[in-house]
Motif scaffolding. Structure first.
Motif, PDB file in Angstrom:
ATOM      1  N   LEU A   1       0.757  -1.149   0.071  1.00 41.14           N
ATOM      2  CA  LEU A   1      -0.024  -0.083   0.087  1.00 41.14           C
ATOM      3  C   LEU A   1       0.997   1.131   0.015  1.00 41.14           C
ATOM      4  O   LEU A   1       0.558   2.244  -0.590  1.00 41.14           O
ATOM      5  CB  LEU A   1      -0.989   0.062   1.053  1.00 41.14           C
ATOM      6  CG  LEU A   1      -2.023  -1.048   1.158  1.00 41.14           C
ATOM      7  CD1 LEU A   1      -2.957  -0.814   2.301  1.00 41.14           C
ATOM      8  CD2 LEU A   1      -3.105  -0.925   0.052  1.00 41.14           C
ATOM      9  N   ASN A   2       2.153   1.258   0.689  1.00 34.28           N
ATOM     10  CA  ASN A   2       2.961   2.295   0.537  1.00 34.28           C
ATOM     11  C   ASN A   2       3.229   2.612  -0.706  1.00 34.28           C
ATOM     12  O   ASN A   2       3.339   3.906  -1.130  1.00 34.28           O
ATOM     13  CB  ASN A   2       4.115   1.867   1.613  1.00 34.28           C
ATOM     14  CG  ASN A   2       5.125   3.317   1.528  1.00 34.28           C
ATOM     15  OD1 ASN A   2       4.598   4.362   1.644  1.00 34.28           O
ATOM     16  ND2 ASN A   2       6.225   2.893   2.077  1.00 34.28           N
ATOM     17  N   VAL A   3       3.950   1.593  -1.456  1.00 37.07           N
ATOM     18  CA  VAL A   3       4.154   1.639  -3.016  1.00 37.07           C
ATOM     19  C   VAL A   3       3.096   2.424  -3.592  1.00 37.07           C
ATOM     20  O   VAL A   3       3.430   3.129  -4.488  1.00 37.07           O
ATOM     21  CB  VAL A   3       4.729   0.315  -3.428  1.00 37.07           C
ATOM     22  CG1 VAL A   3       5.267   0.508  -4.809  1.00 37.07           C
ATOM     23  CG2 VAL A   3       6.206   0.134  -2.614  1.00 37.07           C
TER      24      VAL A   3
ATOM     25  N   MET B   1      -9.057   6.826  -3.061  1.00 36.10           N
ATOM     26  CA  MET B   1      -9.133   5.536  -2.696  1.00 36.10           C
ATOM     27  C   MET B   1      -8.023   4.762  -1.822  1.00 36.10           C
ATOM     28  O   MET B   1      -7.847   4.196  -1.116  1.00 36.10           O
ATOM     29  CB  MET B   1      -9.510   4.712  -3.834  1.00 36.10           C
ATOM     30  CG  MET B   1     -10.950   5.047  -4.362  1.00 36.10           C
ATOM     31  SD  MET B   1     -11.551   4.193  -5.600  1.00 36.10           S
ATOM     32  CE  MET B   1     -11.516   2.478  -5.218  1.00 36.10           C
ATOM     33  N   VAL B   2      -6.792   5.232  -2.776  1.00 38.42           N
ATOM     34  CA  VAL B   2      -5.344   4.611  -2.489  1.00 38.42           C
ATOM     35  C   VAL B   2      -5.039   5.305  -0.924  1.00 38.42           C
ATOM     36  O   VAL B   2      -4.770   4.678  -0.101  1.00 38.42           O
ATOM     37  CB  VAL B   2      -4.450   4.873  -3.472  1.00 38.42           C
ATOM     38  CG1 VAL B   2      -3.093   4.366  -2.786  1.00 38.42           C
ATOM     39  CG2 VAL B   2      -4.671   4.234  -4.727  1.00 38.42           C
ATOM     40  N   GLY B   3      -5.016   6.573  -0.857  1.00 36.80           N
ATOM     41  CA  GLY B   3      -5.014   7.071   0.219  1.00 36.80           C
ATOM     42  C   GLY B   3      -5.660   6.867   1.487  1.00 36.80           C
ATOM     43  O   GLY B   3      -5.208   6.482   2.663  1.00 36.80           O
ATOM     44  N   ALA B   4      -7.002   6.402   1.277  1.00 40.89           N
ATOM     45  CA  ALA B   4      -7.887   6.045   2.478  1.00 40.89           C
ATOM     46  C   ALA B   4      -7.348   4.571   2.937  1.00 40.89           C
ATOM     47  O   ALA B   4      -7.525   4.396   4.033  1.00 40.89           O
ATOM     48  CB  ALA B   4      -9.313   6.195   1.861  1.00 40.89           C
ATOM     49  N   ALA B   5      -7.253   3.749   1.939  1.00 42.10           N
ATOM     50  CA  ALA B   5      -6.576   2.496   2.168  1.00 42.10           C
ATOM     51  C   ALA B   5      -5.482   2.580   2.977  1.00 42.10           C
ATOM     52  O   ALA B   5      -5.182   1.834   4.054  1.00 42.10           O
ATOM     53  CB  ALA B   5      -6.481   1.506   0.800  1.00 42.10           C
ATOM     54  N   TYR B   6      -4.420   3.186   2.469  1.00 44.91           N
ATOM     55  CA  TYR B   6      -3.126   3.557   3.180  1.00 44.91           C
ATOM     56  C   TYR B   6      -3.401   4.113   4.675  1.00 44.91           C
ATOM     57  O   TYR B   6      -2.594   3.670   5.518  1.00 44.91           O
ATOM     58  CB  TYR B   6      -2.210   4.228   2.249  1.00 44.91           C
ATOM     59  CG  TYR B   6      -0.739   4.267   2.938  1.00 44.91           C
ATOM     60  CD1 TYR B   6      -0.209   3.120   3.278  1.00 44.91           C
ATOM     61  CD2 TYR B   6      -0.110   5.457   3.220  1.00 44.91           C
ATOM     62  CE1 TYR B   6       0.992   3.112   3.734  1.00 44.91           C
ATOM     63  CE2 TYR B   6       1.289   5.388   3.554  1.00 44.91           C
ATOM     64  CZ  TYR B   6       1.798   4.283   3.912  1.00 44.91           C
ATOM     65  OH  TYR B   6       3.186   4.323   4.238  1.00 44.91           O
TER      66      TYR B   6
END
Length: 217
Positions: A91-93, A176-181
């Protein structure tokens, strides 16, 4: 605070390190009586060189195997931490790549990342010092252990199975990516940290000491 706690424990005669030393002495006596060659062992140990890096790694593997065999809970915790750290790295990548793609300007990207981690730290602090202590009286740790992976897997599946727009698959948005991370890091900084420490509470001193050494490595 740790030094103060150990001084108080030593003063009142309930230092947990005594148990570790007693077990260590018992093992040494058992090994000496079994071998029957105390003098040879003493002379060999006195003339031997300091353990090499390979010997230390081998000793750590032996200790890990022993503690995981005696305490299966630590083996489960070790596997959980490996899975969680692997998912966090992915998720960081994804987050860093998406931010660089959507926000090409370095100053704006740094500003976005600063606000992101500030939000993550604030929410983690509120959970760790406010919400979790208040709910721990009626919410079992086993329930949190079950809920936490479900939340992580749900957020990961949202990214793994993107929506279809027309005939093409749409990439996950930055939000979406930021929320998951963010959810991953918040759970890691607050819930997981508390639950990890609670696993060691009922264990004996040696299991706690060796378990933390092995799992942290």
């Amino acid at each position: 605070f740790g030094d103060i706690a150990y001084r108080i424990a030593e003063k009142h005669g309930f230092n947990p390190a005594d148990e570790h030393y007693r077990k260590k002495e018992a093992k040494l006596k058992a090994a000496a009586s079994k071998g029957g060659s105390n003098k040879n062992t003493a002379s060999t140990s006195s003339s031997s060189s300091p353990p090499s890096k390979h010997d230390k790694e081998e000793s750590l593997i032996v200790k890990a195997k022993d503690v995981f065999t005696r305490v299966p809970t630590l083996w489960a915790l070790f596997c959980e931490i490996l899975a969680c750290q692997g998912l966090s790295t992915v998720l960081n990548v994804c987050c860093v790549t998406k931010v660089a793609e959507v926000i090409p300007d370095d100053a704006e990207r740094a500003d976005w990342m600063g606000k992101f981690f500030a939000f993550t730290n604030v929410v983690s602090s509120v959970l760790q010092f406010g919400v979790l202590p208040a709910t721990s009286s009626f919410l079992e740790p086993s329930t949190l252990w079950k809920i936490m992976p479900l939340i992580m897997m749900t957020m990961s599946c949202v990214l793994a199975f993107p929506k279809r727009v027309g005939k093409e698959l749409a990439d996950p948005t930055l939000n979406m990516v930021g929320a998951a991370y963010a959810v991953m890091k918040i759970l890691e900084f607050s819930v997981r940290r508390m639950l990890d420490e609670m696993v060691y509470v009922p264990l004996d001193y040696e299991s706690r000491f060796v378990g933390k050494e092995v799992i942290s490595v």
